[in-house]
Structures are given as structure tokens and as C-alpha cells.
Scaffold this active site. Structure first.
Site, PDB file in Angstrom:
ATOM      1  N   GLU A 199      -3.845   3.103   6.823  1.00  0.00           N
ATOM      2  CA  GLU A 199      -3.765   2.935   5.360  1.00  0.00           C
ATOM      3  C   GLU A 199      -4.446   4.136   4.701  1.00  0.00           C
ATOM      4  O   GLU A 199      -4.014   4.593   3.644  1.00  0.00           O
ATOM      5  CB  GLU A 199      -4.474   1.632   4.952  1.00  0.00           C
ATOM      6  CG  GLU A 199      -4.499   1.403   3.441  1.00  0.00           C
ATOM      7  CD  GLU A 199      -5.011   0.020   3.066  1.00  0.00           C
ATOM      8  OE1 GLU A 199      -4.747  -0.960   3.816  1.00  0.00           O
ATOM      9  OE2 GLU A 199      -5.685  -0.086   2.020  1.00  0.00           O
ATOM     10  N   ARG A 258       0.812  -1.224   0.000  1.00  0.00           N
ATOM     11  CA  ARG A 258       0.000   0.000   0.000  1.00  0.00           C
ATOM     12  C   ARG A 258       0.851   1.282   0.000  1.00  0.00           C
ATOM     13  O   ARG A 258       0.445   2.307   0.545  1.00  0.00           O
ATOM     14  CB  ARG A 258      -0.969   0.036   1.201  1.00  0.00           C
ATOM     15  CG  ARG A 258      -1.894  -1.142   1.285  1.00  0.00           C
ATOM     16  CD  ARG A 258      -2.852  -1.257   0.103  1.00  0.00           C
ATOM     17  NE  ARG A 258      -3.518  -2.540   0.184  1.00  0.00           N
ATOM     18  CZ  ARG A 258      -3.088  -3.639  -0.462  1.00  0.00           C
ATOM     19  NH1 ARG A 258      -2.059  -3.565  -1.296  1.00  0.00           N
ATOM     20  NH2 ARG A 258      -3.716  -4.781  -0.327  1.00  0.00           N
ATOM     21  N   SER A 292     -10.216  -0.479   4.226  1.00  0.00           N
ATOM     22  CA  SER A 292      -9.401  -0.756   5.416  1.00  0.00           C
ATOM     23  C   SER A 292      -8.801   0.530   5.972  1.00  0.00           C
ATOM     24  O   SER A 292      -8.165   1.289   5.243  1.00  0.00           O
ATOM     25  CB  SER A 292      -8.264  -1.713   5.049  1.00  0.00           C
ATOM     26  OG  SER A 292      -8.809  -2.948   4.665  1.00  0.00           O
TER      27      SER A 292
HETATM   28  C1  FAD Z   1     -15.262  -0.379   0.078  1.00  0.00           C
HETATM   29  C2  FAD Z   1     -13.789  -0.182  -0.166  1.00  0.00           C
HETATM   30  C3  FAD Z   1     -12.996  -1.288  -0.391  1.00  0.00           C
HETATM   31  C4  FAD Z   1     -11.621  -1.131  -0.598  1.00  0.00           C
HETATM   32  N1  FAD Z   1     -10.872  -2.231  -0.844  1.00  0.00           N
HETATM   33  C5  FAD Z   1      -9.548  -2.084  -1.106  1.00  0.00           C
HETATM   34  C6  FAD Z   1      -8.740  -3.226  -1.399  1.00  0.00           C
HETATM   35  O1  FAD Z   1      -9.187  -4.356  -1.444  1.00  0.00           O
HETATM   36  N2  FAD Z   1      -7.424  -3.028  -1.652  1.00  0.00           N
HETATM   37  C7  FAD Z   1      -6.863  -1.792  -1.627  1.00  0.00           C
HETATM   38  O2  FAD Z   1      -5.659  -1.671  -1.878  1.00  0.00           O
HETATM   39  N3  FAD Z   1      -7.602  -0.698  -1.343  1.00  0.00           N
HETATM   40  C8  FAD Z   1      -8.925  -0.805  -1.087  1.00  0.00           C
HETATM   41  N4  FAD Z   1      -9.670   0.296  -0.800  1.00  0.00           N
HETATM   42  C9  FAD Z   1      -9.023   1.622  -0.710  1.00  0.00           C
HETATM   43  C10 FAD Z   1      -8.969   2.417  -2.026  1.00  0.00           C
HETATM   44  O3  FAD Z   1      -9.986   2.010  -2.917  1.00  0.00           O
HETATM   45  C11 FAD Z   1      -7.601   2.280  -2.692  1.00  0.00           C
HETATM   46  O4  FAD Z   1      -6.561   2.783  -1.865  1.00  0.00           O
HETATM   47  C12 FAD Z   1      -7.543   3.026  -4.029  1.00  0.00           C
HETATM   48  O5  FAD Z   1      -6.367   2.688  -4.701  1.00  0.00           O
HETATM   49  C13 FAD Z   1      -7.602   4.546  -3.862  1.00  0.00           C
HETATM   50  O6  FAD Z   1      -7.806   5.112  -5.143  1.00  0.00           O
HETATM   51  P1  FAD Z   1      -8.549   6.505  -5.288  1.00  0.00           P
HETATM   52  O7  FAD Z   1      -8.567   6.880  -6.715  1.00  0.00           O
HETATM   53  O8  FAD Z   1      -9.870   6.451  -4.614  1.00  0.00           O
HETATM   54  O9  FAD Z   1      -7.569   7.446  -4.484  1.00  0.00           O
HETATM   55  P2  FAD Z   1      -7.945   8.634  -3.497  1.00  0.00           P
HETATM   56  O10 FAD Z   1      -8.629   8.109  -2.286  1.00  0.00           O
HETATM   57  O11 FAD Z   1      -8.607   9.727  -4.238  1.00  0.00           O
HETATM   58  O12 FAD Z   1      -6.475   9.075  -3.073  1.00  0.00           O
HETATM   59  C14 FAD Z   1      -5.622   8.188  -2.356  1.00  0.00           C
HETATM   60  C15 FAD Z   1      -4.179   8.676  -2.512  1.00  0.00           C
HETATM   61  O13 FAD Z   1      -3.800   8.535  -3.862  1.00  0.00           O
HETATM   62  C16 FAD Z   1      -3.463   9.816  -4.407  1.00  0.00           C
HETATM   63  N5  FAD Z   1      -3.952   9.842  -5.801  1.00  0.00           N
HETATM   64  C17 FAD Z   1      -5.214   9.660  -6.247  1.00  0.00           C
HETATM   65  N6  FAD Z   1      -5.244   9.737  -7.602  1.00  0.00           N
HETATM   66  C18 FAD Z   1      -3.979   9.977  -8.000  1.00  0.00           C
HETATM   67  C19 FAD Z   1      -3.362  10.183  -9.261  1.00  0.00           C
HETATM   68  N7  FAD Z   1      -4.029  10.182 -10.424  1.00  0.00           N
HETATM   69  N8  FAD Z   1      -2.033  10.414  -9.280  1.00  0.00           N
HETATM   70  C20 FAD Z   1      -1.306  10.448  -8.136  1.00  0.00           C
HETATM   71  N9  FAD Z   1      -1.819  10.269  -6.910  1.00  0.00           N
HETATM   72  C21 FAD Z   1      -3.161  10.035  -6.852  1.00  0.00           C
HETATM   73  C22 FAD Z   1      -4.160  10.832  -3.517  1.00  0.00           C
HETATM   74  O14 FAD Z   1      -3.520  12.086  -3.562  1.00  0.00           O
HETATM   75  C23 FAD Z   1      -4.045  10.159  -2.172  1.00  0.00           C
HETATM   76  O15 FAD Z   1      -2.768  10.353  -1.614  1.00  0.00           O
HETATM   77  C24 FAD Z   1     -11.057   0.169  -0.591  1.00  0.00           C
HETATM   78  C25 FAD Z   1     -11.869   1.287  -0.377  1.00  0.00           C
HETATM   79  C26 FAD Z   1     -13.228   1.114  -0.166  1.00  0.00           C
HETATM   80  C27 FAD Z   1     -14.082   2.330   0.032  1.00  0.00           C
END
Ligand code: FAD
Length: 326
Positions: A318, A200, A248
Site C-alpha cells: 500500500e 487505496r 499499513s
Molecule cells: C499512523 C498511520 C495511520 C494510517 N492510517 C491509514 C488509514 O486508516 N487509512 C488509509 O487509507 N491510510 C492510512 N495511512 C496512510 C496515509 O495516511 C494515507 O495513504 C494518506 O492518504 C496519504 O496522504 P499523504 O498526504 O501523507 O500522502 P503522501 O504520503 O505524501 O503521498 C502518497 C501518494 O499520494 C500522492 N500525493 C500526495 N499529495 C498529493 C496531491 N496533493 N495531489 C496528488 N497526489 C498527491 C503522492 O505523490 C504519493 O503517490 C496511515 C498512515 C499512518 C502513518
């Protein structure tokens, strides 16, 4: 809660014109759907917008946050006075080259969409990603994973830009090109091996924006890929709560599970104000509709403290907190 516009936010909004607006919802765009506003918000639809954002950041020195799908973010109720950028349009495209097993996706593409598109094309390797409600950019930054796999296993390379003027590289010694920092845009294609993808984590910094990512997948019968996707969806429904959360809260400590530790500390269902530890999965914290992000943050801190007292393990978050720290 609206944040007061700073002069930097106003200047950025002026410079970016129609793609930007002051005092926009931010917490409301996360999967928590609680939390404050952004000083200025900009939707970046293509390279011209990215380049304008780099120039505006360079000219004002404003603090930047990249928003993906907001599925790993908690934004404090006081909001964030700086610039929030989110990719759109040009960065929402997927190209699949089935013969060579390549998928190229824009940073704004929803990971579940990429999982379903690649499975339907008869490519295996991303089926698990149907359960990760983030964007491709967020998945690269977080090295999202699940069901025994992660993004690092299939990522070939990513193209990114440093919004902070290009002064930082994704990883010291990664062959990163330090640009002038004068607003000149430095598109860099970085091999996955140079992104320090860990559990992560990655070397993508707070000011870098992942614009596209290329994945290498293996050919497989389409029906098997789609069956794997359906199994992941069914597993998620059975084991994870719905509602307002960010997945998480804590990473799993080596050889253990954060959910097991929270449960062992007797905290399943524990509530603080409008936030509650899920009774379905102890590593999820739910926000009530119209609840408070600060309650979520206070509960994260309280759970961490009580788990340490009761089990001796200090859990690491996380989720990324904006406007607060533990
Ligand atoms: C119901 C649920 C289930 C989940 N299950 C998992 C799982 O199984 N495994 C897992 O790893 N995660 C899981 N997550 C967490 C989340 O979905 C992941 O961490 C995902 O990768 C975050 O992506 P995001 O676009 O929503 O990022 P955001 O939440 O918008 O941002 C997270 C971080 O990434 C950065 N970021 C976002 N987009 C970019 C970009 N284009 N370039 C550079 N940095 C960027 C942001 O600045 C921030 O630091 C879950 C979340 C939920 C709500």
C-alpha cells in the site's frame, strides 16, 4: 544522503527562484523520518507557483513527485534526483457550507483537521479521517479510508493540474482534457465518479497534483459527530503503534487481512537492521530513530517473501516507494 544536483534540477531551481531549493530533505519530511534528499524541492503556495512549476517541468522534462504529508511514502536512502513539490498557503484552507453539507478543502489540508472541522460544524461522513495522518490531496490520490468508509463515499469532485505539462488525464476516457503539453496550465475539475476510486487507488497519476477537493456530508448533531471522532482516536491509540511508520504496509487481500497473514507467518517483531515489524500491529513496520529507509524497504521485501512462502499469499504494497521497487 544528498543526491547530486542534475542540470535539470539546477535549471528548475533557477526558474522557480525563492520557492525552490536544491538538495533538500525529502525522507525527513515523511512520517518515517528516514530516507534521502530531493534534487530540488518547491513549495507551491498558490496558482502562480503551480503555473511556474508546470512551466519549469515542461522546459526541463524533470521527473516530479508530489509530496503530501508523507504518511504513505518510503524514500530510499539514495534520495530522489528530481523535483519534489508540496502544496502550502492557498491550498491549506477549508470552507464549510453547513446548510448544503459541503466542505471544500485545499490539497494541503491535514485530513484529521478536516475531520475535526466538519464534525464541529455538525456534518457527518468524515469522522474516520481523523485517524489518517495524510493531506486531502494524498487522501484523494490514495482513496484513503478506514472504519468502514473511504474518501470515495464523500468526495464530490477535485480540481487538479498535471505538472507534467497536462499530457495525461486522470483516467483514459474520463473526459479528461489533454492539454498542449507546452507548459500551458490546464486546471481540471474532475467528478469523483471519473477518478476510478478503488481500494487505496485512484486514477490520479504521478504527475497530477490535487489542488482542492469538495466533499458532500450529511447534517448530524455536533456532539454525535465529535463523539465518533473521539472513538476513532481512542481505537487508533489502542490498536496502532506510534513512532516512525507509514501505517499499513500492505493492502488487505480479498477476504483477509494483511496483518493477520504477517502474524500467521510468525513475523510480528521481526527485525532487519534498523527496521522492525511492529509487535502491536503486524501490518506496520517501524523505523528506528535515525534509522535507514533502505532497511525499511528490505524488510518490506523480506516480509512479503516470507509471507508468500509460509501462507501462499503474495501481499501487495500500500505504501509508495521512491527510488526502490519490490
Ligand atoms: C499512523 C498511520 C495511520 C494510517 N492510517 C491509514 C488509514 O486508516 N487509512 C488509509 O487509507 N491510510 C492510512 N495511512 C496512510 C496515509 O495516511 C494515507 O495513504 C494518506 O492518504 C496519504 O496522504 P499523504 O498526504 O501523507 O500522502 P503522501 O504520503 O505524501 O503521498 C502518497 C501518494 O499520494 C500522492 N500525493 C500526495 N499529495 C498529493 C496531491 N496533493 N495531489 C496528488 N497526489 C498527491 C503522492 O505523490 C504519493 O503517490 C496511515 C498512515 C499512518 C502513518
Amino acid at each position: 544522503m544528498p543526491v547530486e544536483s542534475t542540470s535539470a534540477a539546477r535549471e528548475v531551481a533557477d526558474r522557480l527562484g525563492p520557492i525552490a531549493a536544491l538538495d533538500q530533505p525529502f525522507g525527513a519530511l515523511t512520517t518515517y523520518r528516514v530516507g534521502g534528499t530531493a534534487g530540488v524541492f518547491a513549495a507551491l503556495g498558490g496558482p502562480a507557483d503551480v503555473e511556474a512549476a508546470v512551466a519549469a517541468v515542461s522546459a526541463t522534462g524533470i521527473e516530479v513527485i508530489v509530496l503530501g504529508k508523507g504518511s504513505n511514502l518510503v524514500v530510499a536512502d539514495a534520495g530522489f534526483p528530481g523535483l519534489v513539490v508540496q502544496l502550502r498557503d492557498d491550498y491549506s484552507e477549508v470552507t464549510i457550507v453547513t446548510d448544503s453539507g459541503l466542505a471544500i478543502a485545499g490539497g494541503a489540508v491535514a485530513y484529521p483537521v478536516l475531520a475535526r472541522r466538519t464534525a464541529a460544524a455538525g456534518l457527518t461522513g468524515l469522522e474516520w479521517a481523523v485517524g489518517v495522518p495524510g493531506s486531502v490531496g494524498g487522501a484523494v490520490r490514495m482513496n484513503a479510508g478506514g472504519h468502514g468508509s473511504d474518501t470515495a463515499k464523500v468526495l464530490v469532485e477535485t480540481t487538479l493540474v498535471d505538472l507534467g505539462g497536462g499530457a495525461t488525464s486522470p483516467q483514459a476516457g474520463a473526459g479528461g482534457v489533454a492539454s498542449s503539453g507546452s507548459g500551458q496550465v490546464d486546471y481540471r475539475t474532475v467528478p469523483a465518479a471519473d477518478l476510478a476510486l478503488g481500494y487505496r487507488t485512484s486514477a490520479v497519476t504521478d504527475t497530477q497534483i490535487v489542488l482542492t477537493a469538495q466533499f458532500s456530508l450529511a447534517p448530524a448533531p455536533t456532539e454525535e459527530c465529535e463523539k465518533a471522532v473521539s472513538e476513532v482516536v481512542a481505537w487508533r491509540r489502542a490498536h496502532q503503534p506510534g513512532g516512525q511508520n507509514a501505517g499499513s504496509i500492505f493492502t488487505n487481500p480479498e477476504g483477509d487481512s494483511a496483518g493477520r497473514l504477517v502474524d500467521a507467518a510468525g513475523l510480528k517483531g521481526y527485525r532487519l537492521g534498523s527496521a522492525q515489524v511492529s509487535s502491536k500491529h503486524a501490518n506496520f513496520i517501524q523505523a528506528d530513530p535515525a534509522g535507514s529507509a533502505d532497511d525499511v524497504i528490505r524488510l518490506i521485501a523480506k516480509v512479503r517473501e516470507l509471507v508468500e512462502q509460509r501462507t501462499g499469499v503474495l501481499l501487495q504494497p500500500e505504501v509508495h516507494l521512491v527510488g526502490a521497487s519490490l
